[in-house]
Scaffold this motif. Structure first.
Motif, short mmCIF file in Angstrom:
data_model
loop_
_atom_site.label_atom_id
_atom_site.label_comp_id
_atom_site.label_asym_id
_atom_site.label_seq_id
_atom_site.Cartn_x
_atom_site.Cartn_y
_atom_site.Cartn_z
N ILE A 1 31.45 61.61 20.13
CA ILE A 1 30.90 62.90 19.69
C ILE A 1 29.41 62.78 19.40
O ILE A 1 28.61 63.65 19.80
CB ILE A 1 31.67 63.42 18.45
CG1 ILE A 1 33.09 63.86 18.85
CG2 ILE A 1 30.92 64.57 17.79
CD1 ILE A 1 33.96 64.27 17.69
N ILE A 2 29.00 61.71 18.72
CA ILE A 2 27.57 61.51 18.42
C ILE A 2 26.78 61.39 19.71
O ILE A 2 25.70 61.99 19.86
CB ILE A 2 27.38 60.26 17.54
CG1 ILE A 2 27.98 60.49 16.15
CG2 ILE A 2 25.89 59.92 17.41
CD1 ILE A 2 28.04 59.25 15.29
N LEU A 3 27.31 60.64 20.67
CA LEU A 3 26.64 60.48 21.96
C LEU A 3 26.53 61.82 22.68
O LEU A 3 25.47 62.18 23.22
CB LEU A 3 27.40 59.47 22.82
CG LEU A 3 26.63 58.76 23.93
CD1 LEU A 3 25.43 58.01 23.37
CD2 LEU A 3 27.55 57.80 24.67
N PHE A 4 27.63 62.61 22.67
CA PHE A 4 27.63 63.92 23.32
C PHE A 4 26.65 64.88 22.64
O PHE A 4 25.96 65.66 23.30
CB PHE A 4 29.04 64.52 23.32
CG PHE A 4 29.96 63.91 24.32
CD1 PHE A 4 29.46 63.26 25.44
CD2 PHE A 4 31.34 63.97 24.16
CE1 PHE A 4 30.32 62.69 26.38
CE2 PHE A 4 32.20 63.41 25.09
CZ PHE A 4 31.69 62.76 26.20
N ILE A 5 26.60 64.84 21.31
CA ILE A 5 25.67 65.72 20.59
C ILE A 5 24.22 65.38 20.96
O ILE A 5 23.41 66.27 21.23
CB ILE A 5 25.86 65.58 19.06
CG1 ILE A 5 27.19 66.23 18.62
CG2 ILE A 5 24.70 66.24 18.30
CD1 ILE A 5 27.53 66.01 17.16
N GLY A 6 23.92 64.08 21.01
CA GLY A 6 22.57 63.66 21.36
C GLY A 6 22.18 64.11 22.75
O GLY A 6 21.09 64.67 22.97
N ILE A 7 23.07 63.90 23.72
CA ILE A 7 22.78 64.30 25.10
C ILE A 7 22.69 65.82 25.21
O ILE A 7 21.82 66.36 25.91
CB ILE A 7 23.86 63.74 26.05
CG1 ILE A 7 23.75 62.21 26.11
CG2 ILE A 7 23.72 64.33 27.45
CD1 ILE A 7 24.86 61.54 26.89
N ALA A 8 23.57 66.55 24.50
CA ALA A 8 23.53 68.02 24.52
C ALA A 8 22.22 68.55 23.95
O ALA A 8 21.64 69.51 24.47
CB ALA A 8 24.72 68.59 23.74
N LEU A 9 21.74 67.93 22.87
CA LEU A 9 20.45 68.34 22.29
C LEU A 9 19.31 68.14 23.28
O LEU A 9 18.43 69.00 23.43
CB LEU A 9 20.18 67.54 21.00
CG LEU A 9 20.94 67.98 19.75
CD1 LEU A 9 20.76 66.96 18.64
CD2 LEU A 9 20.46 69.36 19.29
N LEU A 10 19.32 67.00 23.96
CA LEU A 10 18.26 66.73 24.94
C LEU A 10 18.32 67.71 26.10
O LEU A 10 17.29 68.13 26.63
CB LEU A 10 18.39 65.29 25.46
CG LEU A 10 18.14 64.17 24.44
CD1 LEU A 10 18.41 62.82 25.07
CD2 LEU A 10 16.72 64.23 23.90
N THR B 1 19.84 70.94 26.11
CA THR B 1 19.66 72.35 25.76
C THR B 1 18.24 72.67 25.31
O THR B 1 17.82 73.83 25.37
CB THR B 1 20.65 72.76 24.65
OG1 THR B 1 20.52 71.85 23.54
CG2 THR B 1 22.08 72.70 25.17
N THR B 2 17.49 71.68 24.84
CA THR B 2 16.10 71.95 24.47
C THR B 2 15.20 72.06 25.69
O THR B 2 14.07 72.53 25.59
CB THR B 2 15.54 70.83 23.57
OG1 THR B 2 15.74 69.56 24.21
CG2 THR B 2 16.23 70.82 22.21
N GLY B 3 15.69 71.64 26.85
CA GLY B 3 14.88 71.64 28.07
C GLY B 3 14.21 70.31 28.34
O GLY B 3 13.52 70.15 29.34
N TYR C 1 10.84 75.20 26.64
CA TYR C 1 11.45 74.55 25.48
C TYR C 1 12.02 75.63 24.56
O TYR C 1 11.43 76.71 24.40
CB TYR C 1 10.42 73.73 24.71
CG TYR C 1 9.99 72.48 25.42
CD1 TYR C 1 10.84 71.39 25.51
CD2 TYR C 1 8.73 72.38 26.00
CE1 TYR C 1 10.46 70.23 26.16
CE2 TYR C 1 8.33 71.22 26.65
CZ TYR C 1 9.20 70.15 26.73
OH TYR C 1 8.83 69.01 27.37
N ARG C 2 13.16 75.33 23.98
CA ARG C 2 13.74 76.27 23.02
C ARG C 2 14.63 75.51 22.05
O ARG C 2 15.14 74.42 22.36
CB ARG C 2 14.55 77.35 23.74
CG ARG C 2 15.73 76.81 24.52
CD ARG C 2 16.44 77.90 25.27
NE ARG C 2 17.59 77.38 25.98
CZ ARG C 2 18.27 78.07 26.86
NH1 ARG C 2 17.93 79.30 27.15
NH2 ARG C 2 19.31 77.53 27.47
N LEU C 3 14.80 76.10 20.88
CA LEU C 3 15.67 75.49 19.88
C LEU C 3 17.12 75.73 20.27
O LEU C 3 17.51 76.87 20.54
CB LEU C 3 15.39 76.09 18.50
CG LEU C 3 14.03 75.74 17.87
CD1 LEU C 3 13.84 76.53 16.59
CD2 LEU C 3 13.94 74.24 17.59
#
Length: 714
Positions: free
Chosen positions: A375-384, A386-388, A510-512
């Protein structure tokens, strides 16, 4: 009237080409046509409206041209009268080819219309007008590369200077005579995934249509009225409509909007920025106020600092995965221990109890145990993503990746592979060229998925101090990625020879990221991971349980039963029980196979126990840790944080053998579930066989080298 020395073409025998001239206002369409010598203009009105209809007739070589100069329109919409005239003409009237005129000095703005024209199943030629003005302003447009990116001819012209006109007409003739080619318009991963779903449905039902399935899918997602009207009368619409609705919701969620048109406007804008980034070069300095996106890009995709910044982000992500992920693991481990302890007394049959407790609960529990890390790995990759930022890294690494025969776009599935190989294989669909997609599929396995994490954590904990473990873990992951790039180059010059196909990088603003989007992305991938735990891993655990429990040697039970009865302490009794489990495993089908094939892996420093663990890992990498626990007399109910198992591994496995073991784990065939998805995405099970051979040879060779080099250094 034509001059006497001109060749007169008979209207009946002449080849006729009807051209629709399209462009935004003030791009010089009319001037471009007026620059064609001996052109005859006919001015009238389009039917039902007062908008001027200009038709230009001229002869060129053996061809008669009719060019319809359509009203200027900023986008392919029907809001104003002019836009409606252009839109309706392009959709409903008969013509052979479109010439899209663009202003070379304002390419990104003009691409707004062009990118929408790419969704039409029409032959298209792009005229890059005002090229002389672009030169004066220090704007260099690489027309040839732009042609390759879009798979559409792009010709630099100047209506004012009358340059490039003949080349443009020759290109139109060549395009008219040639086969229609599908233009390359690539959207973000979420949109491409939904397009693929709709295309697959249309293919499955063999839907008959003039337009390509891809164009139909795009038009459905964009809520094109004519496409909806046509399909609404078809029998497949009942099943297709819910698919389209769900697809729209998915895309809107990724764009944080309730308006699908707004989402596609962002998609087109990102595509256009990608084109400009690839083909436009500013040769003179322009003093303009930079946007926030441009300011951030100056740092994050800096040619020197960009890659170190990205590596720092990834290093931080792995540190968090290692540190935070370990906290809830004790709770999950305790739950499955309690579950097994609770269920065991309710089952009287020893074999069934062992199957349920050790096989199913133990096997599935070993997978679920690492859900926090995943989950931590997925959250990190998702953040990278979705921010663009992930798209920027793909752009940054494009030139670097090309040196190894990969696309910058391959970066997305490769990074996804750090989480789980299954979504990584699926996301390789964004690569439209079969050869490039296959090459990427073969390399994804070098990116260590979350299933390998337990083995890495176990061995780093056994041989390195806690303060060094995170750095060693990062080193293992980076080493795998580097090996992947090296072997991508090897495959590129051997099995996947061919010319690189250019493509456009998506460059979103870029977006939040919204919590809703992150939640949706992580939840989807985590559910996929847990489904794997409940299906493939459960099946693999049952298979491993059977192979490791049968045949059962009754004589061994009798011998150890006597020893256990004479034991004077609980510790001694537990030790004898573990030794019995080890001995029984050695006599099982799995143990016999491991001992039989042990001479093959002996040059790597492996004993039969390590060999058995690797064979069990073919079904699921998560099973490796529990198998090692049984083999080294600790019992199967262990995890990577087990101090007893770590101590026994340190005592029984030499460091050089451990290095070779990790190299094999890092490279050899992914789990059964991932291999199945690989075969599906590659298009045939023969590729899964090739993958098995390729990864086995590479893993064995590198493990042998790693073993020998480590022995030399010790």
């Amino acid at each position: 009237m034509k001059e006497s020395n001109e060749k007169i073409i008979c209207p009946i025998t002449a080849k006729h080409i009807k051209v629709a001239l399209v462009g935004q206002p003030n791009v010089g369409k009319s001037m471009l046509i007026n620059s064609v010598s001996n052109a005859h203009l006919h001015v009238g009105n389009f039917s039902g409206v007062t908008v001027d209809k200009t038709e230009v007739l001229f002869d060129y070589k053996d061809y008669k041209f009719t060019v319809v100069d359509l009203p200027g329109t900023y986008a392919f919409t029907d809001y104003t009268i002019e836009e409606r005239v252009t839109h309706n003409y392009l959709c409903a009237e008969e013509y052979d080819i479109i010439i899209n005129v663009m202003d070379s000095t304002n390419l990104e703005k003009n691409l707004q219309l062009t990118s929408e024209l790419l969704t039409m199943s029409k032959k298209l030629v792009i005229a890059l007008n005002m090229s002389d003005e672009a030169d004066k302003e220090g704007i260099e447009v690489n027309a040839q590369y732009m042609s390759e990116l879009l798979n559409i001819p792009c010709v630099k012209v100047s209506a004012a200077a009358k340059t490039g006109i003949e080349e443009l007409i020759d290109t139109v003739v060549k395009k008219f005579e040639g086969e229609k080619k599908e233009p390359k318009l690539i959207f973000s991963e979420a949109v491409e995934e939904e397009i693929e779903n709709i295309v697959s449905y249309l293919q499955k039902h063999n839907f008959q249509a003039v337009n390509s399935y891809r164009n139909i899918a795009i038009n459905l997602l964009k809520e094109n009225k004519k496409t909806y009207e046509k399909l609404h009368e078809e029998p497949i619409w009942t099943e297709l409509q819910p698919i389209v609705i769900e697809a729209s919701k998915h895309i809107e969620l990724h764009h944080n909007t309730d308006d699908i048109k707004e989402a596609f406007a962002e998609e087109y804008a990102a595509f256009n920025r990608g084109i400009v980034a690839e083909v436009v070069k500013q040769t003179t300095t322009k003093h303009e106020a930079k946007t926030l996106t441009e300011k951030i890009d100056r740092l994050l995709i800096h040619p020197i600092f960009g890659i170190p910044i990205f590596l720092f982000f990834m290093w931080s992500l792995f540190q968090l995965t290692f540190t935070l992920g370990n906290i809830p693991m004790d709770w999950i481990s305790a739950f499955f221990t309690w579950l097994g302890t609770t269920i065991a007394p309710t089952i009287s049959n020893d074999d069934v109890r062992s199957l349920v407790v050790d096989g199913i609960i133990g096997g599935v529990g070993a997978v679920v145990l690492f859900t926090p890390n995943i989950i931590i790995l997925f959250i990190g990759i998702a953040l990278l993503e979705t921010t663009g930022y992930m798209s920027r890294v793909a752009f940054l690494l494009d030139g670097f990746f090309h040196k190894f025969g990969l696309h910058g776009q391959s970066f997305i599935p490769l990074v996804t592979g750090f989480g789980c190989s299954i979504p990584a294989y699926m996301s390789a669909r964004i690569l439209k060229n079969d050869r490039d997609r296959l090459l990427t599929l073969f390399i994804i396995g070098f990116m260590s998925c979350g299933a390998r994490l337990p083995v890495y954590v176990l061995f780093t904990g056994a041989f390195f101090a806690q303060s060094m473990a995170g750095n060693v873990l990062f080193g293992i992951y980076i080493s795998g990625a580097i090996l992947g790039l090296i072997f991508a180059k090897v495959l590129k010059i051997t099995a996947f020879k061919g010319v690189d196909e250019p493509f456009v990088m998506e460059m979103p603003k870029y977006r939040l990221p919204t919590l809703k989007l992150i939640w949706h992305t992580v939840l989807t991938q985590t559910i996929m991971y847990l489904k794997k735990a409940g299906t493939f891993i459960a099946g693999a655990a049952i298979l491993v349980w059977f192979l490791s429990n049968y045949p059962h040697d009754v004589n061994l039970d009798k011998v150890y039963a006597a020893k256990i009865e004479k034991s004077v302490s609980v510790k001694q009794k537990a030790l004898l029980e573990n030794q019995l489990a080890e001995a029984q495993l050695g006599e099982s089908y799995l143990g016999r196979l491991g001992k039989f094939t042990q001479p093959i892996v002996a040059p790597l420093g492996f004993d039969w126990k390590m060999n058995v663990a690797l064979q069990a890992g073919l079904a699921a990498k998560e099973v490796v840790v529990s198998t090692l626990g049984v083999l080294y007399s600790i019992g199967g109910d262990v995890d990577e944080s087990s101090k007893s198992l770590a101590n026994n591994i340190r005592k029984n496995i030499p460091f050089a053998s451990a290095v070779a073991f990790i190299i094999v784990i890092m490279i050899y065939l992914p789990c059964l579930a991932a291999t199945t998805v690989f075969a599906k995405e590659a298009g045939s099970w023969k590729y899964a066989f090739y993958l098995f051979v390729f990864t086995s040879v590479v893993a064995y060779s590198l493990a042998f080298i790693g073993y020998r080099v480590t022995l030399m250094l010790m």
